[in-house]
Enzyme design. Structure first.
Site, PDB file in Angstrom:
ATOM      1  N   CYS A 113      84.522  82.489  87.180  1.00  9.67           N
ATOM      2  CA  CYS A 113      83.667  83.678  87.312  1.00  9.67           C
ATOM      3  C   CYS A 113      84.325  84.934  86.758  1.00  9.67           C
ATOM      4  CB  CYS A 113      83.257  83.875  88.768  1.00  9.67           C
ATOM      5  SG  CYS A 113      82.276  82.510  89.396  1.00  9.67           S
ATOM      6  N   HIS A 250      80.786  91.278  89.055  1.00 10.92           N
ATOM      7  CA  HIS A 250      80.349  89.886  88.940  1.00 10.92           C
ATOM      8  C   HIS A 250      79.303  89.650  90.032  1.00 10.92           C
ATOM      9  CE1 HIS A 250      80.059  85.657  89.032  1.00 10.92           C
ATOM     10  NE2 HIS A 250      80.812  85.485  90.099  1.00 10.92           N
ATOM     11  N   ASN A 280      74.214  83.429  90.689  1.00 10.48           N
ATOM     12  CA  ASN A 280      75.584  83.548  90.175  1.00 10.48           C
ATOM     13  C   ASN A 280      75.678  82.748  88.875  1.00 10.48           C
ATOM     14  OD1 ASN A 280      78.298  83.397  89.620  1.00 10.48           O
ATOM     15  ND2 ASN A 280      78.923  82.913  91.712  1.00 10.48           N
TER      16      ASN A 280
HETATM   17  N1  ACO Z   1      70.431  76.837 103.597  1.00 12.34           N
HETATM   18  C1  ACO Z   1      70.405  76.815 104.926  1.00 12.34           C
HETATM   19  N2  ACO Z   1      71.507  76.702 105.676  1.00 12.34           N
HETATM   20  C2  ACO Z   1      72.677  76.605 105.041  1.00 12.34           C
HETATM   21  C3  ACO Z   1      72.774  76.611 103.638  1.00 12.34           C
HETATM   22  C4  ACO Z   1      71.578  76.730 102.912  1.00 12.34           C
HETATM   23  N3  ACO Z   1      71.560  76.766 101.578  1.00 12.34           N
HETATM   24  N4  ACO Z   1      74.079  76.494 103.301  1.00 12.34           N
HETATM   25  C5  ACO Z   1      74.775  76.417 104.431  1.00 12.34           C
HETATM   26  N5  ACO Z   1      73.938  76.485 105.489  1.00 12.34           N
HETATM   27  C6  ACO Z   1      74.272  76.432 106.906  1.00 12.34           C
HETATM   28  C7  ACO Z   1      75.621  75.816 107.144  1.00 12.34           C
HETATM   29  O1  ACO Z   1      75.522  74.415 107.178  1.00 12.34           O
HETATM   30  C8  ACO Z   1      75.968  76.391 108.505  1.00 12.34           C
HETATM   31  O2  ACO Z   1      75.280  75.666 109.481  1.00 12.34           O
HETATM   32  P1  ACO Z   1      76.014  75.287 110.860  1.00 12.34           P
HETATM   33  O3  ACO Z   1      76.327  76.605 111.486  1.00 12.34           O
HETATM   34  O4  ACO Z   1      74.972  74.493 111.558  1.00 12.34           O
HETATM   35  O5  ACO Z   1      77.230  74.515 110.460  1.00 12.34           O
HETATM   36  C9  ACO Z   1      75.357  77.787 108.446  1.00 12.34           C
HETATM   37  O6  ACO Z   1      74.391  77.762 107.395  1.00 12.34           O
HETATM   38  C10 ACO Z   1      76.366  78.880 108.179  1.00 12.34           C
HETATM   39  O7  ACO Z   1      77.201  78.476 107.107  1.00 12.34           O
HETATM   40  P2  ACO Z   1      78.335  79.398 106.545  1.00 12.34           P
HETATM   41  O8  ACO Z   1      79.015  78.702 105.414  1.00 12.34           O
HETATM   42  O9  ACO Z   1      79.166  79.927 107.658  1.00 12.34           O
HETATM   43  O10 ACO Z   1      77.458  80.597 105.998  1.00 12.34           O
HETATM   44  P3  ACO Z   1      77.937  81.967 105.452  1.00 12.34           P
HETATM   45  O11 ACO Z   1      77.342  83.081 106.181  1.00 12.34           O
HETATM   46  O12 ACO Z   1      79.430  81.995 105.217  1.00 12.34           O
HETATM   47  O13 ACO Z   1      77.241  81.983 104.013  1.00 12.34           O
HETATM   48  C11 ACO Z   1      77.838  81.622 101.733  1.00 12.34           C
HETATM   49  C12 ACO Z   1      77.557  80.976 103.072  1.00 12.34           C
HETATM   50  C13 ACO Z   1      76.594  82.334 101.268  1.00 12.34           C
HETATM   51  C14 ACO Z   1      78.228  80.554 100.734  1.00 12.34           C
HETATM   52  C15 ACO Z   1      79.005  82.632 101.918  1.00 12.34           C
HETATM   53  O14 ACO Z   1      80.085  82.038 102.552  1.00 12.34           O
HETATM   54  C16 ACO Z   1      79.436  83.223 100.630  1.00 12.34           C
HETATM   55  O15 ACO Z   1      78.740  83.996 100.025  1.00 12.34           O
HETATM   56  N6  ACO Z   1      80.651  82.901 100.189  1.00 12.34           N
HETATM   57  C17 ACO Z   1      81.145  83.359  98.930  1.00 12.34           C
HETATM   58  C18 ACO Z   1      81.003  82.251  98.019  1.00 12.34           C
HETATM   59  C19 ACO Z   1      80.525  82.631  96.675  1.00 12.34           C
HETATM   60  O16 ACO Z   1      79.798  83.576  96.437  1.00 12.34           O
HETATM   61  N7  ACO Z   1      80.969  81.835  95.734  1.00 12.34           N
HETATM   62  C20 ACO Z   1      80.585  81.994  94.410  1.00 12.34           C
HETATM   63  C21 ACO Z   1      81.644  81.550  93.530  1.00 12.34           C
HETATM   64  S1  ACO Z   1      83.034  82.541  93.721  1.00 12.34           S
HETATM   65  C22 ACO Z   1      82.634  83.931  93.145  1.00 12.34           C
HETATM   66  O17 ACO Z   1      81.853  83.999  92.247  1.00 12.34           O
HETATM   67  C23 ACO Z   1      83.233  85.109  93.775  1.00 12.34           C
END
Ligand code: ACO
Length: 323
Positions: A113, A250, A280
């Site tokens: 990224c 980004h 993304n």
């Molecule tokens: N739809 C519904 N529920 C979901 C989904 C989905 N697509 N994905 C995960 N869940 C559920 C999980 O299973 C979990 O359920 P549980 O509590 O029963 O176990 C719940 O939602 C919460 O999951 P978390 O992973 O804690 O959710 P979080 O609030 O952290 O959000 C996310 C997840 C959006 C991926 C977040 O962690 C994030 O934005 N991380 C950064 C990652 C990123 O942007 N990466 C891109 C590449 S790196 C970069 O470009 C910087």
């Protein structure tokens, strides 16, 4: 001194739009969950006839048109991508060929990224070192091809697309009033590999593999890394958040973007956000966001613009430009 000044921009998106509603039919997710956690409303997905090279070529041609240049005017084609058409040759060389170029040189840059920020910093060095006068800097990706479409924690986040800038050598005074790239700061730390990686590769599995991510772990590091490197750019140039006209981050996640801007004291109206439109798109996300803010007239000649990114590796970086 020589500065690398932006001469033109372009973008390309696949024909097919995929909404959050459509994703609801593929995995157990909801539009509400995706919008609330990420800000993403839709993304573009490459069709069978669209590849990283074809999207990159389209963005490159748009940038050449915008600059009033032809491929003959370009010395270097530098492509940031983690989703090349082939393991080799470099997709940049493929794009060079598609543009009808038999002169100059072309290569790929892989920093996930952060790829576009790495490519801008590298292009600047090639220009200031006298290797190239004009560089086509492209970010192009087809992340849809490396997603596990059964994994709801990753497949909802990414999209495909391409964007390009043309950098051109110009004389500057050596002050922050100069147009062009004023400073670049790149970082990486491979101890974070397992938090965001692709579980395949030519030298290990012999397969392409799928993207794997510990989203919460990535989130935890993102804001601190992004703000650190932006502060390094401010310090190197004696500028502050108040001097900035635009932050073009980004486009990974709305919450990371908002959190970083808030920590730096940059008001939301100075932040370009397109993650709702494109998802993304990894190395393509910054030039795609730039193309939107340039086309609608927000970013103007003379504006002070900060680009920043963080991604797999981890890699992260910032580039400060006077437009
Ligand atoms: N739809 C519904 N529920 C979901 C989904 C989905 N697509 N994905 C995960 N869940 C559920 C999980 O299973 C979990 O359920 P549980 O509590 O029963 O176990 C719940 O939602 C919460 O999951 P978390 O992973 O804690 O959710 P979080 O609030 O952290 O959000 C996310 C997840 C959006 C991926 C977040 O962690 C994030 O934005 N991380 C950064 C990652 C990123 O942007 N990466 C891109 C590449 S790196 C970069 O470009 C910087």
């Amino acid at each position: 001194m020589i500065r690398s000044v932006v001469r033109g921009y372009g973008a390309a998106l696949p024909k097919r739009v995929m909404t959050n509603k459509e994703l609801e039919t593929l995995v157990d997710t909801s539009d509400e969950w995706i919008v609330q956690r990420t800000g993403i409303r839709q993304r573009y997905i490459a069709g069978d006839d669209e590849t990283t090279a074809s999207l990159g070529e389209q963005a490159a041609r748009a940038a050449l048109d915008n600059a009033g240049l032809t491929p003959d005017d370009i010395d270097l084609v530098l492509l940031a991508t983690s989703t090349p058409d082939n393991t080799f040759p470099a997709t940049a060389v493929n794009i060079q060929n598609r543009l009808g170029m038999t002169h100059g040189y072309a290569f790929d840059m892989q920093a996930v990224c952060s790829g576009f920020v790495y490519a801008m910093a590298t292009a600047d060095l090639h220009i200031r070192g006298g290797m190239a006068k004009r560089v086509l800097v492209i970010g192009a990706e087809t992340f849809s091809r490396i997603l596990d479409w059964t994994d709801r924690t990753t497949c909802v986040l990414f999209g495909d697309g391409a964007g390009a800038l043309i950098l051109e050598a110009a004389e500057g005074e050596g002050t922050v009033a100069d147009r062009g790239i004023l400073t670049s700061h790149l970082r990486s730390d491979g101890s974070h590999k397992e938090k965001l990686y692709v579980d395949g590769g030519p030298s290990t599995t012999g397969t392409v593999g799928h993207l794997r991510m510990e989203g919460r772990e990535v989130f935890k590091h993102a804001v601190g890394m992004i703000t650190d490197v932006i502060e390094a750019a401010f310090e190197a140039t004696g500028t502050t958040a108040e001097d900035l006209d635009w932050l073009v981050p980004h486009q990974a996640n709305r919450r990371i973007i908002d959190g970083s801007a808030k920590k730096l004291g940059i008001p939301p109206e100075k932040v370009v956000v397109t993650v709702d439109l494109h998802g993304n798109t990894s190395a393509a996300s910054i030039p795609l966001a730039l193309s939107v803010a340039l086309a609608d007239g927000r970013i103007k000649k003379g504006d002070l613009v900060m680009l920043e990114a963080m991604g797999g590796g981890f890699t992260w970086g910032a580039v400060l430009i006077r437009w």
